[in-house]
Design a protein around this motif. Structure first.
Motif, PDB file in Angstrom:
ATOM      1  N   HIS A   1       0.813  -1.221   0.000  1.00  0.00           N
ATOM      2  CA  HIS A   1       0.000   0.000   0.000  1.00  0.00           C
ATOM      3  C   HIS A   1       0.857   1.286   0.000  1.00  0.00           C
ATOM      4  O   HIS A   1       0.558   2.236  -0.723  1.00  0.00           O
ATOM      5  CB  HIS A   1      -0.915  -0.038   1.231  1.00  0.00           C
TER       6      HIS A   1
ATOM      7  N   HIS B   1       1.247   4.347  -2.746  1.00  0.00           N
ATOM      8  CA  HIS B   1       1.145   5.787  -2.456  1.00  0.00           C
ATOM      9  C   HIS B   1       2.340   6.540  -3.058  1.00  0.00           C
ATOM     10  O   HIS B   1       2.197   7.627  -3.594  1.00  0.00           O
ATOM     11  CB  HIS B   1       1.145   6.032  -0.944  1.00  0.00           C
TER      12      HIS B   1
ATOM     13  N   SER C   1       0.328   9.203   6.219  1.00  0.00           N
ATOM     14  CA  SER C   1      -1.038   8.706   6.033  1.00  0.00           C
ATOM     15  C   SER C   1      -1.693   8.458   7.381  1.00  0.00           C
ATOM     16  O   SER C   1      -1.153   8.824   8.431  1.00  0.00           O
ATOM     17  CB  SER C   1      -0.998   7.424   5.199  1.00  0.00           C
TER      18      SER C   1
ATOM     19  N   ASP D   1      -6.376   7.374  -0.314  1.00  0.00           N
ATOM     20  CA  ASP D   1      -6.420   6.047  -0.931  1.00  0.00           C
ATOM     21  C   ASP D   1      -7.212   6.052  -2.244  1.00  0.00           C
ATOM     22  O   ASP D   1      -8.278   6.660  -2.325  1.00  0.00           O
ATOM     23  CB  ASP D   1      -7.044   5.044   0.049  1.00  0.00           C
TER      24      ASP D   1
HETATM   25 ZN    ZN Z   1      -3.289   4.970   2.287  1.00  0.00          ZN
END
Ligand code: ZN
Ligand code: KG4
Length: 335
Positions: free
Chosen positions: A111, A115, A136, A300
């Motif tokens: 993840h 990003h 985040s 996201d």
């Molecule tokens: Zn995220």
């Protein structure tokens, strides 16, 4: 190569279709904000169940938007971790099943790497090597990025992530979930001179962060003063100033210590305007370049997964049919 990307690590069901030649063809997101808002934060079981409801209609929608037939897809990428285990399982199971049905390759991606890599979809794209400030809801990292898949962590939070600190402080101030954008909006009404919050770990030479003390400071400040709207705005402003100062100063030091002159800021908190402006102002003086993706690529989204998956698939990587996700997955241990 035409790749479908699926993001379900937390409270956003997001899907995108990326093609190496034609770029991003579709990009859809369903946010669970209203669902979790009632509880003041993400409820993992509800998140997983909602992903199940949303994911297939979103994939159909993305295929329609892209104007392709599903049989044209050549690969599927999904977020393998880190994130909420039940939520991740939904994306992984859908990706593997669809991959099997269509007889195409699948790849689970990290993840945070997604990003980071989505910044490469922007033009001009930041060239490696560079410093990445990744901020985040679950992570706060300063990294040296030598190239795709070569990441060196320079500093990270020793307690709360910066987004988490924003969310918790916002909750204290009576703001709705997710707190970050709401706190930033309230801070605009605040007087920055009234309260001064500490700058945690600023005197330490290392590049680590600590944000849980700021949240406690906000609680104390809130309890010691009349809780009128102006006080809440002044606290929001002082909190945001402290967070921004620490992030900007440690980013400056990361550039100084590595001798690099390029930084990219990614993750949900990179949408914060005060942080964007102060980082840009500080780095201008140093003749360093700062990059941040457009707002919709900061929080996201599916584009980051589709693009990151495309990079890994083009690199010759793929997985078997086993469904495996990782709630915790340090980025420097991912490769
Ligand atoms: Zn995220
Ligand atoms: O990257 P992201 O969408 O999800 C995670 O991977 O965690 O980041 C979400 C976080 C939340 O904590 C949210 O409050 C914060 O990013 N956030 C902001 C802003 N927009 C989103 N924090 C401060 N200012 C903003 N404008």
């Amino acid at each position: 190569m035409l790749v479908l990307g699926i993001e379900t690590s937390c409270d956003e069901t997001a899907v995108a279709i990326y093609d190496g030649g034609r770029g991003l063809l579709a990009h859809h997101i369903y946010s669970q904000v209203l669902l979790h808002g009632e509880y003041g934060g993400v409820v993992p079981e509800l998140a997983a169940r909602d992903h199940i409801r949303r994911i297939l209609p979103l994939i159909h929608q993305a295929i329609k938007t892209a104007g392709i037939h599903k049989k044209e897809l050549e690969g599927i990428a999904y977020t393998k971790g880190p994130g909420l285990i039940g939520a991740l399982m939904v994306g992984a199971a859908v990706a593997k099943s669809l991959g099997y049905a269509l007889n195409i390759k699948t790849i689970g991606v990290h993840h945070l790497e997604s990003h980071l890599m989505v910044s490469q979809l922007e033009s001009p794209k930041p060239q490696f090597p560079l410093i990445a400030l990744l901020v985040s809801g679950g992570h706060t990292l300063l990294m040296r990025v030598n190239s795709f898949k070569s990441y060196e962590i320079l500093g990270e939070t020793i307690d709360d992530a910066v987004g988490e600190a924003f969310d918790k402080t916002a909750k204290l101030l009576g703001l709705p979930y997710p707190g970050g954008p709401a706190l930033a909006a309230l801070a605009l009404e605040g007087n920055s001179e009234r309260f001064h919050f500490p700058r945690p770990l600023i005197d330490r030479p290392n590049l680590n962060f600590s944000f849980s003390g700021l949240k406690t400071h906000a609680v104390n400040c809130f309890n010691q003063h009349r809780q009128d709207p102006q006080t809440r705005a002044d606290i929001a402003c002082a909190f945001e100033d402290a967070v921004v100062d620490v992030l900007v100063e440690k980013s400056r030091r990361a550039l100084e210590q590595t001798g690099l002159n390029r930084i990219v800021m990614v993750g949900g908190v990179a949408a914060n305007k005060k942080l964007r402006h102060r980082l840009a102002d500080t780095l201008k003086v140093l003749n360093a370049e700062v990059f941040y993706p457009r707002f919709e690529y900061c929080t996201d989204n599916g584009a980051m997964v589709a693009y990151n998956g495309w990079l890994h698939l083009m690199n010759g990587e793929s997985e078997d049919l086993a469904i495996e996700v990782k709630a915790r997955w340090p980025i420097n241990e991912a490769f």
